[in-house]
Design a protein around this motif. Structure first.
Motif, PDB file in Angstrom:
ATOM      1  N   ALA A 267    -129.691  55.708  38.976  1.00 19.60           N
ATOM      2  CA  ALA A 267    -129.100  54.497  39.059  1.00 19.60           C
ATOM      3  C   ALA A 267    -130.079  53.635  38.035  1.00 19.60           C
ATOM      4  O   ALA A 267    -131.350  53.517  38.134  1.00 19.60           O
ATOM      5  CB  ALA A 267    -129.137  53.648  40.464  1.00 19.60           C
ATOM      6  N   THR A 290    -125.680  49.958  36.627  1.00 23.80           N
ATOM      7  CA  THR A 290    -125.103  49.022  37.715  1.00 23.80           C
ATOM      8  C   THR A 290    -125.321  47.606  37.088  1.00 23.80           C
ATOM      9  O   THR A 290    -125.746  47.445  35.890  1.00 23.80           O
ATOM     10  CB  THR A 290    -126.296  49.077  38.915  1.00 23.80           C
ATOM     11  N   VAL A 297    -129.401  47.980  41.892  1.00 22.69           N
ATOM     12  CA  VAL A 297    -129.727  49.404  41.748  1.00 22.69           C
ATOM     13  C   VAL A 297    -130.221  49.984  43.067  1.00 22.69           C
ATOM     14  O   VAL A 297    -129.904  50.976  43.261  1.00 22.69           O
ATOM     15  CB  VAL A 297    -131.265  49.357  40.674  1.00 22.69           C
ATOM     16  N   CYS A 300    -126.896  51.302  44.769  1.00 23.10           N
ATOM     17  CA  CYS A 300    -126.356  52.390  44.077  1.00 23.10           C
ATOM     18  C   CYS A 300    -127.385  53.549  44.596  1.00 23.10           C
ATOM     19  O   CYS A 300    -126.799  54.735  44.664  1.00 23.10           O
ATOM     20  CB  CYS A 300    -126.598  52.329  42.595  1.00 23.10           C
ATOM     21  N   THR A 301    -128.625  53.447  44.905  1.00 18.94           N
ATOM     22  CA  THR A 301    -129.606  54.506  45.424  1.00 18.94           C
ATOM     23  C   THR A 301    -129.130  54.989  46.918  1.00 18.94           C
ATOM     24  O   THR A 301    -129.657  56.117  47.187  1.00 18.94           O
ATOM     25  CB  THR A 301    -131.069  54.193  45.381  1.00 18.94           C
ATOM     26  N   VAL A 306    -127.650  60.410  44.306  1.00 21.12           N
ATOM     27  CA  VAL A 306    -128.671  59.487  43.406  1.00 21.12           C
ATOM     28  C   VAL A 306    -130.068  59.593  44.156  1.00 21.12           C
ATOM     29  O   VAL A 306    -130.218  59.279  45.268  1.00 21.12           O
ATOM     30  CB  VAL A 306    -128.395  58.147  43.525  1.00 21.12           C
ATOM     31  N   GLY A 309    -133.906  55.123  41.271  1.00 24.74           N
ATOM     32  CA  GLY A 309    -133.194  53.914  40.577  1.00 24.74           C
ATOM     33  C   GLY A 309    -134.320  53.329  39.810  1.00 24.74           C
ATOM     34  O   GLY A 309    -135.403  53.198  40.477  1.00 24.74           O
TER      35      GLY A 309
END
Length: 445
Positions: A267, A290, A297, A300-301, A306, A309
């Motif tokens: 990310a 992102t 970020v 998103c992790t 993922v 990040g």
């Protein structure tokens, strides 16, 4: 009220004890009844901590005092102590006259947009669950927060051949890095190690321009790398053994490539260099972009596959460790990488980089101008992304125009695989912005 990284502003103007009191009341009234509170080393910190603590306890929340500590230390303490929220009084990399407040969830991740909006709504409505005289929350210390963080850092890495390291703490709270690296066997020299919320040693934000002392020291000694933090140690940037500043995108690429394998995802925010995409492609991994801001970020992790990040600003997240940017952890990871793979300068040389142009333009009517930019871009280009600002992907590069979340400016970035094309894309971006500003100015009364 909240920007991309919490509340920040000038003390006595944007950030006051009254605001801190209201936020404490709002957090407790929103159902967070066990809250870790800590701060960085700024002069205004004690007043704001007292105010936010009073607000929390006034509305029934029990407060766990972490004292002066790095932001990632406090974030880690939230989940470890079974608290359901954390409050850090810090303005991170901002200068000494500023301060701020950042909120953390029970997992150690920063509050997301919905959580922040709920707190802001309570403050705006002045809606609090004030308790009677015998209903206030308790207050107790968390005395081992830094010790526990240090232990976790030592366990997170393996350094077989400990290098000599220079650590520029920047008069902030990042002294834990020097301590842990020493425990790992490194020969450590500390610069600007005394905590001082006025940041007399150097400007608080670590950049190529502000790390001259660290660069000179590393160049003149046998240190194999230099580490630098901001005031609350959520950021980490580096100097290689020659005294050269490690480009931020190159550092992101190094961390990302080390963390990822085939099929993994990293990310990173829009505006991240294609050098990162290329570095990950070599190991079969990809980038998921992102919005700008470590909270986005971090969100998103938490997605499947993922594994890392990062933001080129110096914020690095290893979700298997903690869902928060952790500067001391990043320092340990980088030392581990150098000890295992060789000189940092050679590692950086192995990351192919491309010409990138960045600029900021002062704009009064940011929203109107960006709306006009979007209209102009859609007329000219086919592949347009509005995740955060206006991002245009062309075959051999990209441009990004994005309004700052904290300043009256629009930032533009252009990158391409050769110098001439980068200049062309930069000129295109400037032209789009100038046209938008002119159009908006023409319709203003």
């Amino acid at each position: 009220m909240f920007g991309t990284s919490g509340i920040r502003g000038t003390v006595g103007e944007d950030v006051t004890a009254a605001l801190a009191l209201s936020l404490g009341r709002a957090v407790a009234s929103d159902g967070y009844d066990r809250v870790v509170v800590g701060r960085d080393a700024r002069e205004s910190g004690p007043i704001l901590v007292d105010a936010v603590t009073a607000g929390l306890r006034e509305c029934g929340a029990d407060v766990l005092e972490a004292g002066v500590a790095p932001t990632p230390t406090i974030a880690r303490a939230v989940s470890r102590t079974d608290a359901n929220a954390g409050v850090v009084v810090t303005a991170s990399h901002n200068p000494a006259p500023d301060n701020g407040i950042k909120l953390w969830s029970s997992s150690g991740k920063a509050f997301g947009p919905e959580q922040r909006d709920g707190i802001a709504a309570r403050v705006e409505r002045d809606e609090y669950d004030l308790q009677p005289w015998d209903g206030g929350g308790s207050l107790e210390p968390v005395g081992d927060a830094i010790d526990r963080h240090a232990t976790e850092l030592v366990e997170a890495v393996s350094v077989a051949d400990p290098p000599s390291v220079a650590v520029d703490v920047g008069n902030g709270t990042g002294g834990i890095t020097a301590r842990v690296l020493s425990e790992l066997g490194c020969d450590v020299v500390t610069l600007n190690g005394q905590r001082d919320g006025r940041f007399p040693g150097r400007p608080n934000e670590p950049t190529r321009e502000t790390l001259g002392e660290l660069s000179s020291f590393v160049e003149a000694t046998d240190a194999r790398l230099g580490i630098a933090h901001d005031g609350d140690a959520d950021r980490m940037l580096a100097i290689d053994e020659t005294g050269s500043f490690v480009p931020k995108d190159a550092l992101l690429a190094l961390f990302a490539r080390e963390a990822a394998t085939d099929g993994d995802i990293v990310a990173a925010p829009v505006g991240t260099s294609i050098a990162v995409d290329d570095a990950l492609a070599a190991v079969g991994a990809t980038v998921s972009r992102t919005r700008v801001g470590d909270t986005f970020v971090a969100d998103c992790t938490t997605w499947p596959d993922v594994v890392f990040g990062g933001e080129p600003s110096g914020m690095w997240i290893w979700p298997d460790e903690m869902p928060c940017p952790d500067g001391p952890l990043a320092a340990c990871k980088l030392v581990e990488l150098v000890a295992d793979r060789g000189p940092l300068s050679s590692l950086v040389e192995g990351v192919k980089t491309y010409p990138i142009r960045r600029a900021s333009v002062t704009v009064k009517e940011k929203t109107a101008v960006m709306n006009q930019v979007h209209e102009c871009v859609c007329e000219r280009y086919d592949d347009v992304d509005t995740l955060d600002g206006v991002y245009v992907d062309v075959d051999d590069g990209w441009i990004l125009l994005r309004a700052s979340g904290t300043e009256p400016v629009v930032r533009l970035t252009a990158e391409a695989r050769d110098e001439f094309r980068a200049e062309q894309l930069e000129a295109d971006a400037i032209g789009l912005l100038e046209t938008a500003i002119a159009t908006v100015s023409g319709i203003q009364p």
